[in-house]
Design a protein around this motif. Structure first.
Motif, PDB file in Angstrom:
ATOM      1  N   PRO A 351      39.257   8.717   7.311  1.00 57.45           N
ATOM      2  CA  PRO A 351      38.554   9.868   6.729  1.00 57.45           C
ATOM      3  C   PRO A 351      37.050   9.673   6.845  1.00 57.45           C
ATOM      4  O   PRO A 351      36.541   8.588   6.559  1.00 57.45           O
ATOM      5  N   THR A 352      36.351  10.704   7.286  1.00 58.24           N
ATOM      6  CA  THR A 352      34.932  10.536   7.588  1.00 58.24           C
ATOM      7  C   THR A 352      34.107  11.666   6.962  1.00 58.24           C
ATOM      8  O   THR A 352      34.451  12.835   7.092  1.00 58.24           O
ATOM      9  N   TYR A 353      33.053  11.295   6.280  1.00 54.79           N
ATOM     10  CA  TYR A 353      32.119  12.283   5.738  1.00 54.79           C
ATOM     11  C   TYR A 353      30.931  12.391   6.668  1.00 54.79           C
ATOM     12  O   TYR A 353      30.346  11.375   7.051  1.00 54.79           O
ATOM     13  N   LEU A 354      30.611  13.633   7.038  1.00 57.18           N
ATOM     14  CA  LEU A 354      29.480  13.849   7.938  1.00 57.18           C
ATOM     15  C   LEU A 354      28.276  14.250   7.105  1.00 57.18           C
ATOM     16  O   LEU A 354      28.290  15.290   6.437  1.00 57.18           O
ATOM     17  N   CYS A 355      27.239  13.423   7.153  1.00 53.87           N
ATOM     18  CA  CYS A 355      26.111  13.683   6.266  1.00 53.87           C
ATOM     19  C   CYS A 355      25.337  14.942   6.646  1.00 53.87           C
ATOM     20  O   CYS A 355      24.547  15.447   5.873  1.00 53.87           O
ATOM     21  N   VAL A 373      28.696   3.081   5.197  1.00 49.40           N
ATOM     22  CA  VAL A 373      27.844   4.045   5.895  1.00 49.40           C
ATOM     23  C   VAL A 373      27.491   3.481   7.267  1.00 49.40           C
ATOM     24  O   VAL A 373      27.144   2.305   7.384  1.00 49.40           O
ATOM     25  N   LYS A 374      27.618   4.321   8.290  1.00 46.56           N
ATOM     26  CA  LYS A 374      27.322   3.853   9.651  1.00 46.56           C
ATOM     27  C   LYS A 374      26.384   4.812  10.352  1.00 46.56           C
ATOM     28  O   LYS A 374      26.538   6.025  10.217  1.00 46.56           O
ATOM     29  N   PRO A 375      25.458   4.270  11.127  1.00 48.55           N
ATOM     30  CA  PRO A 375      24.653   5.147  11.977  1.00 48.55           C
ATOM     31  C   PRO A 375      25.520   5.668  13.115  1.00 48.55           C
ATOM     32  O   PRO A 375      26.459   4.996  13.558  1.00 48.55           O
ATOM     33  N   PRO A 406      20.049  13.130   8.303  1.00 49.61           N
ATOM     34  CA  PRO A 406      21.471  13.270   7.966  1.00 49.61           C
ATOM     35  C   PRO A 406      22.387  13.254   9.198  1.00 49.61           C
ATOM     36  O   PRO A 406      23.471  12.684   9.161  1.00 49.61           O
ATOM     37  N   ARG A 407      21.958  13.852  10.315  1.00 52.15           N
ATOM     38  CA  ARG A 407      22.792  13.907  11.518  1.00 52.15           C
ATOM     39  C   ARG A 407      23.185  12.522  11.999  1.00 52.15           C
ATOM     40  O   ARG A 407      24.210  12.330  12.630  1.00 52.15           O
ATOM     41  N   ASN A 408      22.328  11.551  11.681  1.00 49.00           N
ATOM     42  CA  ASN A 408      22.551  10.223  12.242  1.00 49.00           C
ATOM     43  C   ASN A 408      23.485   9.348  11.398  1.00 49.00           C
ATOM     44  O   ASN A 408      23.690   8.189  11.719  1.00 49.00           O
ATOM     45  N   TYR A 409      24.042   9.902  10.287  1.00 47.48           N
ATOM     46  CA  TYR A 409      24.881   9.033   9.451  1.00 47.48           C
ATOM     47  C   TYR A 409      26.233   9.642   9.127  1.00 47.48           C
ATOM     48  O   TYR A 409      26.358  10.846   8.917  1.00 47.48           O
ATOM     49  N   ILE A 410      27.216   8.761   9.095  1.00 43.25           N
ATOM     50  CA  ILE A 410      28.522   9.148   8.596  1.00 43.25           C
ATOM     51  C   ILE A 410      28.919   8.132   7.529  1.00 43.25           C
ATOM     52  O   ILE A 410      28.318   7.052   7.446  1.00 43.25           O
ATOM     53  N   ALA A 411      29.910   8.461   6.728  1.00 38.93           N
ATOM     54  CA  ALA A 411      30.393   7.487   5.747  1.00 38.93           C
ATOM     55  C   ALA A 411      31.909   7.542   5.707  1.00 38.93           C
ATOM     56  O   ALA A 411      32.511   8.584   5.961  1.00 38.93           O
ATOM     57  N   GLN A 412      32.488   6.401   5.439  1.00 39.57           N
ATOM     58  CA  GLN A 412      33.951   6.301   5.378  1.00 39.57           C
ATOM     59  C   GLN A 412      34.329   5.458   4.171  1.00 39.57           C
ATOM     60  O   GLN A 412      33.561   4.588   3.766  1.00 39.57           O
ATOM     61  N   PRO A 413      35.506   5.747   3.583  1.00 41.49           N
ATOM     62  CA  PRO A 413      35.942   4.868   2.503  1.00 41.49           C
ATOM     63  C   PRO A 413      36.181   3.468   3.064  1.00 41.49           C
ATOM     64  O   PRO A 413      36.454   3.309   4.250  1.00 41.49           O
TER      65      PRO A 413
END
Lengths: 481, 317
Positions: A351-355, A373-375, A406-413
């Motif tokens: 599951p991925t959150y798009l910042c 959090v990943k670039p 924000p475009r450059n980051y995503i976050a995952q559990p």
């Protein structure tokens, strides 16, 4: 070796060789019985034998540290990771499905961009994608394939489900280590291969050569295929040399190639210039051609993009294929599978959150202490924030960066990565692993049975990168029986 | 075959041969010195001079004592001719051409380098030196044997052989020179030790037995020099090594100019009359041969290694 199961790991994680009550899983039964039959001394001897073999076979990777390039011995744990064949067959099907969808997406992006017109993929994400190459728009590479070689990173969660963590479509490495790990295991645990039916992996170089030969601009039985390396100081040089050797291809550096007035590529040989048909390039897009991209690149070949655009040489992977190797694009792959193939994805994403989406960014900012959090465009495990173990200061720093870009980051559990028994000192302890299978697409498709298993050797750590204290294991796909 | 790769395998051949010969040289000299009475006053300095590195030596050391000279020739990495430095370079060349060479080459090369790196310091004492040097010589030969036995006789192999034979030519002349050096100061009073010296020279090139079988005299200086410079059959003699190198050149494409150059060297070796030379003349003659070997090397590099984009484009046109 008596494994002290009462002290072996907690049940919070899925262990791939033993179940929650520490009974061997079916495909691992022979291996564990065998390990128990060996004394601690014997196990130690075999681990040492493997380590000596690694030094003598010169299986190394290069680390740049303190201004020097150091060749380090490849870290290897002798206990293999075992996956049942029927479990694997599903993964195999899922990887093929994913690779096809990725290639259709890339071709679409550099072609009609139907996926954007149909509102499946937002245009603004493309506009600031670091790996989109304007120079590639309108090109139609042979067979319509852009990414010929893909290394996808898979993890298994606490239930043992396989999830895709990322797809590496630029210059994924690791396949040579996968093959050498098997050679090592055969040396160390030769006995086990007698009774267990383990799927072989040795034909990867043949499959790779066939894939590359299939995209040659000149149809012939033995097109001139070369491997283009940045040079002997590159961290993956061992692998470049390994693959060239096993394919019987020339290993070239940029300085060995020239583009002639006829827009064809030639290599400098002792007989004079010789035409090159297919280049398996292990150099990033931006260094390929100083005429087209970075002017200061000395690794590339001036005029190479011109030759490629004319269709006089094939490049694998095609320039620009990295547009799909982006952690934001990644989040859309399940949609691509539905859109292009009209199928349900076999392998789920994490599951991925798009910042870049306002509400998802707010969620990420409020839950930084539980998320990873990943670039979008980094690889090698760099530039990440692991929320639960990060300091307050680090979290504040990431919050700032996310809001800024924000475009450059995503976050995952944080996924509770599966474990495999690993030799640590004189004991066997659970350590977290991931898996990188390699997928080829040319006129046919191929998936390595298994792949490269990387293991985080530090207790509790999930960082598997060899540059940061990770090790590796042989991976067995074992037939039931 | 890529020009860059041709250059690397050529140097691999040279460095392996250089390491082997450096080991032979130290071995021979040490044995020679042990046989000579102290009164003859032999020093170790000539050994450093023979390798053409005396300036490098004096830049790092004050005394030409045994330990320093041996360390210089075996272990010092600042001396590109030392056993350790040569093997390090050979290993680097193998590492970067692995895709071309039989797989075992790399394993053996790597193992040899690690062995030398770990043991070279204990070889500085006389006690361990002999075993160490023999091991190095043997294992270098193992690698050349492996290549001869498992590598296709293609261009890559010709470049390896070319490197080996040019280096061998050079080193054989230097080993002969080492004896000349020792004899020069006492040429007016030939001693019983002279023939002993030549026996050791022959042994250092593993040439003693073949000399005995093919030359029907006692071991005397003139005959040994003739044998080592002009015998056509002994693999480490200058004449033979040069013909081997010439045969490699013939098998390579576009080799006219280097062939011309090596024929001149062949003629020079063949037509020489070492028997009629004084020690000084012999020394000068050997010096000359060494510079001709260098010229052959220069021609090889110009023909195959230094293809710049201009030459390449002319050829493609």
């Amino acid at each position: 070796m008596t494994i002290n199961w009462s002290e072996y790991g907690d049940k919070e994680f899925f262990d791939e060789l033993v179940d929650a009550r520490h009974r061997p899983r079916a495909p691992a039964r022979d291996l564990l019985r065998y390990l128990e039959s060996l004394s601690s001394e014997e196990i130690r001897e075999r681990q040492q034998a493997a380590e000596i073999a690694i030094v003598e076979m010169g299986i190394t990777f290069t680390v740049y540290s303190e201004g020097e390039n150091i060749d380090r011995a490849w870290p290897f744990d002798i206990i293999p990771r075992i996956i049942a064949a029927d479990t694997w067959d599903r993964v195999d099907a899922g990887l093929r499905q994913r690779m096809q969808a990725l290639n259709l997406f890339i071709a679409d992006i550099y072609g009609k961009q139907q996926v954007i017109k149909d509102k499946v993929f937002p245009e603004e994400l493309l506009a600031n994608s670091a790996n989109f190459r304007q120079e590639c728009v309108g090109i139609e590479p042979p067979l319509g394939v852009w990414a010929h070689i893909c290394g996808s990173d898979l993890i298994r969660d606490h239930k043992g489900e396989f999830l895709v963590l990322e797809d590496n479509l630029r210059v994924p490495s690791g396949v040579s280590y996968m093959m050498e790990n098997r050679v090592l295991t055969k040396r160390v645990f030769g006995e086990l291969f007698e009774d267990t039916s383990i799927r072989p992996i040795g034909d990867y170089p043949t499959k790779l050569f066939d894939t590359l030969a299939a995209i040659s601009p000149r149809p012939m039985d033995y097109p001139e295929v070369v491997v283009l390396t940045p040079g002997i100081y590159n961290s993956a040089y061992f692998e470049h040399s390994f693959l060239a050797q096993h394919m019987g291809a020339e290993l070239v550096e940029g300085q060995d190639l020239i583009v002639g007035d006829d827009d064809c590529v030639y290599m400098r040989t002792i007989r004079g210039p010789q035409r090159v048909d297919v280049i398996y390039r292990r150099i990033d897009d931006l260094f390929l051609d100083p005429d087209a991209f970075r002017k200061d690149s000395t690794l590339g070949v001036p005029g190479l993009m011109r030759a490629w655009r004319q269709g006089n040489v094939a490049l694998a992977n095609a320039p620009g294929a990295g547009v799909a190797d982006d952690k934001v694009v990644y989040a859309f792959v399940p949609d691509f599978i539905r859109y292009y193939l009209d199928q349900e994805p076999i392998l789920p994403n994490v599951p991925t959150y798009l910042c870049y989406r306002e509400e998802e960014m707010q969620h990420v900012l409020q839950n930084l202490d539980s998320l990873v959090v990943k670039p979008a465009n980094e690889s090698g495990g760099y530039g990440m924030l692991i929320g639960p173990t990060a300091t307050k200061k680090e979290r504040a720093e990431f919050a700032r960066r996310i809001k800024h870009e924000p475009r450059n980051y995503i976050a995952q559990p944080l996924i509770r990565l599966s474990t495999v028994p690993t030799i640590i000192g004189d004991a066997v302890e659970p350590r977290h692993v991931d898996l990188r299978p390699f997928i080829l697409q040319g006129d046919e498709m191929y998936v390595t049975p298994g792949g490269l298993t990387r293991v985080a050797l530090r207790k509790g750590s999930t960082v598997v990168n060899s540059s940061q204290g990770g090790g590796s294991k042989d991976t067995w796909i074992v037939e039931a029986g | 075959m890529l020009s860059r790769v041709a250059e690397r395998v050529y140097w691999m051949g040279r460095y392996i041969e250089r390491a082997e010969n450096a080991a032979r040289l130290v071995n021979a000299y040490a044995t020679e010195v042990m046989d000579l009475p102290r009164s003859l006053g032999t020093g170790w300095h000539s050994l450093a001079d023979i390798t053409g590195a005396s300036e490098l030596f004096t830049g790092h050391y004050q005394n030409y004592d045994e330990r320093n000279v041996v360390k210089f020739l075996l272990a010092d990495t600042f001396n590109p001719g030392s056993v350790l430095a040569s093997l390090k370079m050979a290993r680097e060349n193998v590492r970067t051409t692995r895709e071309l060479l039989p797989t075992e080459t790399w394993e053996h090369m790597n193992r040899l380098y690690l062995y030398v790196k770990d043991n070279v310091h204990s070889s500085l004492s006389r006690k361990h030196r002999f075993a160490f040097l023999n091991n190095v010589i043997f294992r270098c030969q193992q690698i050349s044997g492996l290549l001869a036995g498992t590598m296709s006789y293609d261009s890559a192999y010709e470049f390896v052989r070319l490197g080996i034979n040019l280096e061998r030519t050079d080193m054989t002349t230097r080993i002969v020179d080492s004896a000349v050096f020792l004899l020069m100061p006492r040429k007016d009073e030939p001693s019983d030790y002279d023939s002993l010296l030549w026996v050791n020279v022959l042994k250092s090139l593993s040439a003693y037995q073949m000399y005995r079988q093919h030359v029907y005299t006692r071991v005397i200086g003139d005959e040994v020099v003739r044998f080592l410079l002009q015998d056509e059959q002994f693999p480490r003699s200058v004449a033979r090594a040069v013909s081997e190198a010439a045969s490699c050149l013939k098998a390579l494409p576009r080799s006219d100019t280097p062939l011309l150059r090596i024929s001149r060297l062949q003629r020079r070796v063949k037509e020489a009359e070492p028997m009629n030379m004084s020690l000084e003349e012999l020394h000068a003659f050997i010096d000359n041969l060494q510079s001709e070997v260098n010229e052959v090397h220069g021609q090889i590099a110009a023909t195959w290694f230094l293809i710049d984009s201009e030459t390449a484009e002319q050829q493609s046109a």
